[in-house]
Scaffold this motif. Structure first.
Motif, PDB file in Angstrom:
ATOM      1  N   GLU A  52     -15.218-124.151  -2.912  1.00 25.59           N
ATOM      2  CA  GLU A  52     -13.988-124.575  -2.228  1.00 25.59           C
ATOM      3  C   GLU A  52     -13.966-126.094  -2.048  1.00 25.59           C
ATOM      4  OE1 GLU A  52     -13.447-122.371   1.365  1.00 25.59           O
ATOM      5  OE2 GLU A  52     -13.349-120.462   0.290  1.00 25.59           O
ATOM      6  N   LYS A  53     -15.106-126.711  -1.775  1.00 25.71           N
ATOM      7  CA  LYS A  53     -15.166-128.173  -1.663  1.00 25.71           C
ATOM      8  C   LYS A  53     -14.780-128.842  -2.979  1.00 25.71           C
ATOM      9  CE  LYS A  53     -18.788-128.822   1.785  1.00 25.71           C
ATOM     10  NZ  LYS A  53     -20.140-129.355   1.997  1.00 25.71           N
ATOM     11  N   GLU A  68     -12.815-127.544  -5.354  1.00 24.29           N
ATOM     12  CA  GLU A  68     -11.406-127.306  -5.615  1.00 24.29           C
ATOM     13  C   GLU A  68     -10.496-128.083  -4.668  1.00 24.29           C
ATOM     14  OE1 GLU A  68     -11.064-123.097  -5.345  1.00 24.29           O
ATOM     15  OE2 GLU A  68     -11.865-122.771  -7.354  1.00 24.29           O
ATOM     16  N   GLY A  69     -10.976-128.337  -3.446  1.00 28.64           N
ATOM     17  CA  GLY A  69     -10.132-128.974  -2.432  1.00 28.64           C
ATOM     18  C   GLY A  69     -10.216-130.423  -2.426  1.00 28.64           C
ATOM     19  N   SER A 124     -19.546-119.935  -2.345  1.00 31.99           N
ATOM     20  CA  SER A 124     -18.093-119.964  -2.240  1.00 31.99           C
ATOM     21  C   SER A 124     -17.617-121.196  -1.463  1.00 31.99           C
ATOM     22  CB  SER A 124     -17.578-118.684  -1.588  1.00 31.99           C
ATOM     23  OG  SER A 124     -18.129-118.540  -0.295  1.00 31.99           O
ATOM     24  N   GLY A 125     -18.365-121.589  -0.446  1.00 27.45           N
ATOM     25  CA  GLY A 125     -18.021-122.803   0.298  1.00 27.45           C
ATOM     26  C   GLY A 125     -18.153-124.046  -0.559  1.00 27.45           C
TER      27      GLY A 125
END
Length: 99
Positions: free
Chosen positions: A95-96, A98-99, A91-92
């Motif tokens: 997120e990287k 997507e961000g 999940s981390g």
């Protein structure tokens, strides 16, 4: 029956590769498919893992049943490790991206 853990292994390695090396910038759909080397990495890793299993089987002189059981147990344990890695870190990594 012993092929199922091997297939799960290849798919989890593919997910790991896609999370670590996403190919998100491309100009056309053709470029996204033809210039993406991500499917090559799980293929090579799977071939190396299969080669190591065959080499170990012949060098140790294990019976066919012992080899099948060993492959099943080995890849099941590797899959459990990869699953836990994906659940905790995936999940981390997503997120990287997507961000």
């Amino acid at each position: 029956m012993c092929g199922i853990p091997g297939l799960i292994f290849i798919n989890m390695v593919g997910i790991l590769v896609d999370l670590q090396l996403p190919k998100l910038r491309w100009n056309s759909e053709k470029e996204a498919i033809k210039q993406n080397l991500n499917p090559l990495f799980p293929l090579v890793i799977g071939l190396m893992a299969g080669g190591l299993v065959v080499l170990a089987s012949f060098s140790l002189g294990i019976s066919m049943l012992g080899t099948a059981l060993g492959i099943f147990v080995l890849f099941t344990l590797i899959n459990i490790f990869l699953y836990r890695l994906l659940v905790t870190k995936g999940s981390g990594w997503l997120e990287k991206i997507e961000g």
